[in-house]
Design an enzyme around this catalytic site. Structure first.
Site, PDB file in Angstrom:
ATOM      1  N   ASP A   1      14.887  -4.890   1.635  1.00 18.24           N
ATOM      2  CA  ASP A   1      13.548  -4.683   2.175  1.00 18.24           C
ATOM      3  C   ASP A   1      13.683  -3.974   3.514  1.00 18.24           C
ATOM      4  O   ASP A   1      14.190  -4.535   4.483  1.00 18.24           O
ATOM      5  CB  ASP A   1      12.852  -6.036   2.346  1.00 18.24           C
TER       6      ASP A   1
ATOM      7  N   GLU B   1      33.891   9.806  23.816  1.00 14.18           N
ATOM      8  CA  GLU B   1      34.471   8.987  24.886  1.00 14.18           C
ATOM      9  C   GLU B   1      33.445   7.929  25.321  1.00 14.18           C
ATOM     10  O   GLU B   1      32.863   8.035  26.403  1.00 14.18           O
ATOM     11  CB  GLU B   1      34.857   9.861  26.082  1.00 14.18           C
TER      12      GLU B   1
ATOM     13  N   GLU C   1      32.058   4.682  27.011  1.00 14.69           N
ATOM     14  CA  GLU C   1      32.453   3.754  28.070  1.00 14.69           C
ATOM     15  C   GLU C   1      31.611   2.479  27.980  1.00 14.69           C
ATOM     16  O   GLU C   1      30.519   2.484  27.412  1.00 14.69           O
ATOM     17  CB  GLU C   1      32.260   4.422  29.440  1.00 14.69           C
TER      18      GLU C   1
ATOM     19  N   GLU D   1      37.841   2.233  34.104  1.00 14.58           N
ATOM     20  CA  GLU D   1      37.047   3.356  34.570  1.00 14.58           C
ATOM     21  C   GLU D   1      36.734   3.228  36.060  1.00 14.58           C
ATOM     22  O   GLU D   1      37.234   2.334  36.740  1.00 14.58           O
ATOM     23  CB  GLU D   1      35.756   3.484  33.744  1.00 14.58           C
TER      24      GLU D   1
ATOM     25  N   GLU E   1      37.218   2.242  29.432  1.00 17.44           N
ATOM     26  CA  GLU E   1      37.138   3.322  28.445  1.00 17.44           C
ATOM     27  C   GLU E   1      38.308   3.231  27.489  1.00 17.44           C
ATOM     28  O   GLU E   1      39.446   2.990  27.908  1.00 17.44           O
ATOM     29  CB  GLU E   1      37.125   4.694  29.132  1.00 17.44           C
TER      30      GLU E   1
ATOM     31  N   HIS F   1      30.745  10.988  26.533  1.00 16.13           N
ATOM     32  CA  HIS F   1      31.006  12.422  26.463  1.00 16.13           C
ATOM     33  C   HIS F   1      31.426  12.784  25.036  1.00 16.13           C
ATOM     34  O   HIS F   1      32.162  12.040  24.386  1.00 16.13           O
ATOM     35  CB  HIS F   1      32.116  12.822  27.427  1.00 16.13           C
TER      36      HIS F   1
ATOM     37  N   ARG G   1      32.597  19.289  36.827  1.00 20.75           N
ATOM     38  CA  ARG G   1      31.992  18.137  36.183  1.00 20.75           C
ATOM     39  C   ARG G   1      30.553  17.861  36.637  1.00 20.75           C
ATOM     40  O   ARG G   1      29.960  16.884  36.218  1.00 20.75           O
ATOM     41  CB  ARG G   1      32.868  16.889  36.420  1.00 20.75           C
TER      42      ARG G   1
ATOM     43  N   GLU H   1      32.907  20.038  26.212  1.00 20.01           N
ATOM     44  CA  GLU H   1      32.492  18.650  26.375  1.00 20.01           C
ATOM     45  C   GLU H   1      31.033  18.603  26.825  1.00 20.01           C
ATOM     46  O   GLU H   1      30.671  19.223  27.825  1.00 20.01           O
ATOM     47  CB  GLU H   1      33.388  17.994  27.428  1.00 20.01           C
TER      48      GLU H   1
ATOM     49  N   ARG I   1      28.402  16.329  28.498  1.00 20.95           N
ATOM     50  CA  ARG I   1      28.647  15.198  29.370  1.00 20.95           C
ATOM     51  C   ARG I   1      27.448  14.261  29.567  1.00 20.95           C
ATOM     52  O   ARG I   1      27.599  13.194  30.164  1.00 20.95           O
ATOM     53  CB  ARG I   1      29.108  15.706  30.745  1.00 20.95           C
TER      54      ARG I   1
END
Length: 436
Positions: free
Chosen positions: A52, A130, A132, A187, A194, A243, A314, A331, A333
């Site tokens: 259901d 990645e 975290e 981290e 991580e 990421h 970054r 990547e 981010r």
């Protein structure tokens, strides 16, 4: 590995499996499951397991609630006893309607549809995630309290890092699930961790993210901690991201690598990146799906704010690592680990493919620290969920990627979430304004 029905029946019999867990994912990205006794295996393998769906977020109304759980045989897994005391086996399932067609609101189906578009253009996509998470202590009743498991920082070792044993148990368990593990570490933020696992195709990666989250939570509980994937559980600390490293292949070779280009990055890769940047504000509604997500996306905490790309910077939403050749990738981010991985990867691939089809221009790579740029020369991600939803409602490519059913249900539900949040009065407001 690839399984046949006969092999699965044999495995279940030889390993004295008692229970079958049929897993699927709702619109929010939460894992759901139905448990059946092993005696029902042949019925499950004949795609006759009905449930259901009327109470599952984003699925169906009460008058059309019957759905079928169709197991993906390649996801069959004997569950390690560390996670489940009883001998159990798991399938990840697709959702089908009674007429035998895929349910258009099934997140796994939405991702499969995006993968098919890539295949039709001659591409396959690999993803390395990645995710975290934070570890919090529990009270005497087993409920989480606002106290991290340690005061460690980036790459700290024991005794500052008090999560090393938890991470090792997580890694051991994931290896039993067939994961290829890469690295684990503390981290930046206190209590933040991580664990990385190897890239794979988009569907397998999304499945693995769901399995990863479940294992992390189970193992943390075994160590008397609570694991949370909440993007920003502690003000003033770095938040948790997820990421996503994307690589594109055609005929077994990287479509992102160009040995003749000065930076080794192909025109195709830049067009793919441009497609994602073009749709970035709408993508955020999926990759950063809740009110708390936007408290992570602020300057100064290693999370991106600017809609731009770079080679190593970054502060940008998209970053291209230095690896070239078959490992050429970029990547993204801004996603966080509360995002539905199936929907997240679906919108990223659809936006990227549109960039290739329309030959979008990504512009020059950014070398500035965009956290310090005070003008509005670089567009920015939404500052809250309401802004992201407004962008999504206007984005025809992403609405098509999600399909009418999921797009409508998702937007309606998330707008309600924003309204509920807006009606709340926080302690900060009391402290700030009570004496005005």
């Amino acid at each position: 590995m690839t399984y046949t029905k006969e092999q699965i029946i044999q495995e279940v019999k030889e390993n004295n499996v008692e229970f079958l867990l049929l897993e699927f994912t709702d619109m929010y990205g939460d894992t759901k499951n139905v448990e059946l006794p092993a005696e029902e295996l042949e019925m499950v393998l004949d795609n006759e397991a009905m449930f259901d769906s009327s109470s599952i977020s984003g699925f169906s109304d009460i008058q059309e609630s019957d759905m079928y759980l169709v197991p993906d045989l390649d996801t069959f897994l004997l569950l390690p006893s560390l996670v489940d005391e009883d001998r159990s086996a798991r399938f990840i399932c697709d959702i089908y309607k009674p007429d035998g067609t895929p349910f258009e609101g099934d997140p796994r189906y939405i991702l499969k549809r995006a993968m098919k578009e890539a295949e039709d253009m001659g591409y396959t996509v690999n993803v390395g995630p990645e995710p975290e998470f934070f570890l919090f202590k529990l009270d005497k009743d087993g409920y989480p309290i606002r106290e991290m498991n340690d005061r460690g920082g980036y790459f700290d070792a024991s005794p500052k890092d008090k999560g090393d044993k938890v991470r090792r148990d997580i890694v051991r368990t994931l290896k039993k699930f067939g994961f290829e593990m890469e690295a684990s570490h503390h981290e930046v933020a206190m209590g933040q961790h991580e664990i990385n696992f190897r890239f794979d195709n988009m569907l397998k990666t999304a499945d693995n993210i769901q399995t990863f989250k479940n294992v992390v939570k189970d193992i943390a509980t075994n160590h008397d901690y609570h694991a949370t994937f909440m993007p920003k559980p502690i003000a003033g600390e770095n938040g948790s991201g997820m990421h996503a490293h994307l690589s594109l292949f055609r005929d077994g070779d990287s479509a992102f690598y160009d040995e003749d280009a000065q930076d080794g990055v192909s025109k195709t890769m830049k067009q793919f990146i441009a497609g994602i940047l073009h749709h970035a504000r709408a993508i955020a509604a999926i990759t950063n799906p809740n009110v708390n997500s936007y408290k992570r996306l602020v300057p100064g905490y290693e999370a991106p704010v600017s809609i731009a790309w770079s080679h190593s910077n970054r502060s940008c939403m998209v970053r291209v690592p230095t690896t070239r050749g078959q490992g050429t990738r970029f990547e993204v981010r801004n996603p966080d680990p509360t995002a539905n991985p199936y929907l997240t990867l679906a919108v990223l691939i659809q936006a990227g493919l549109e960039g290739i089809r329309n030959e979008y221009d990504a512009g020059e790579a950014e070398s500035r620290n965009l956290y310090e740029v005070e003008d509005d020369s670089v567009p920015t991600l939404p500052t809250n969920l309401k802004e992201a939803l407004s962008a999504l409602k206007k984005d025809e490519v992403l609405l098509k990627a999600l399909g009418d059913h999921t797009a409508n249900a998702y937007i309606e539900d998330k707008e309600d979430e924003w309204t509920q949040y807006s009606l709340q009065v926080s302690k900060w407001e009391i402290d700030k304004y009570m004496n005005k």
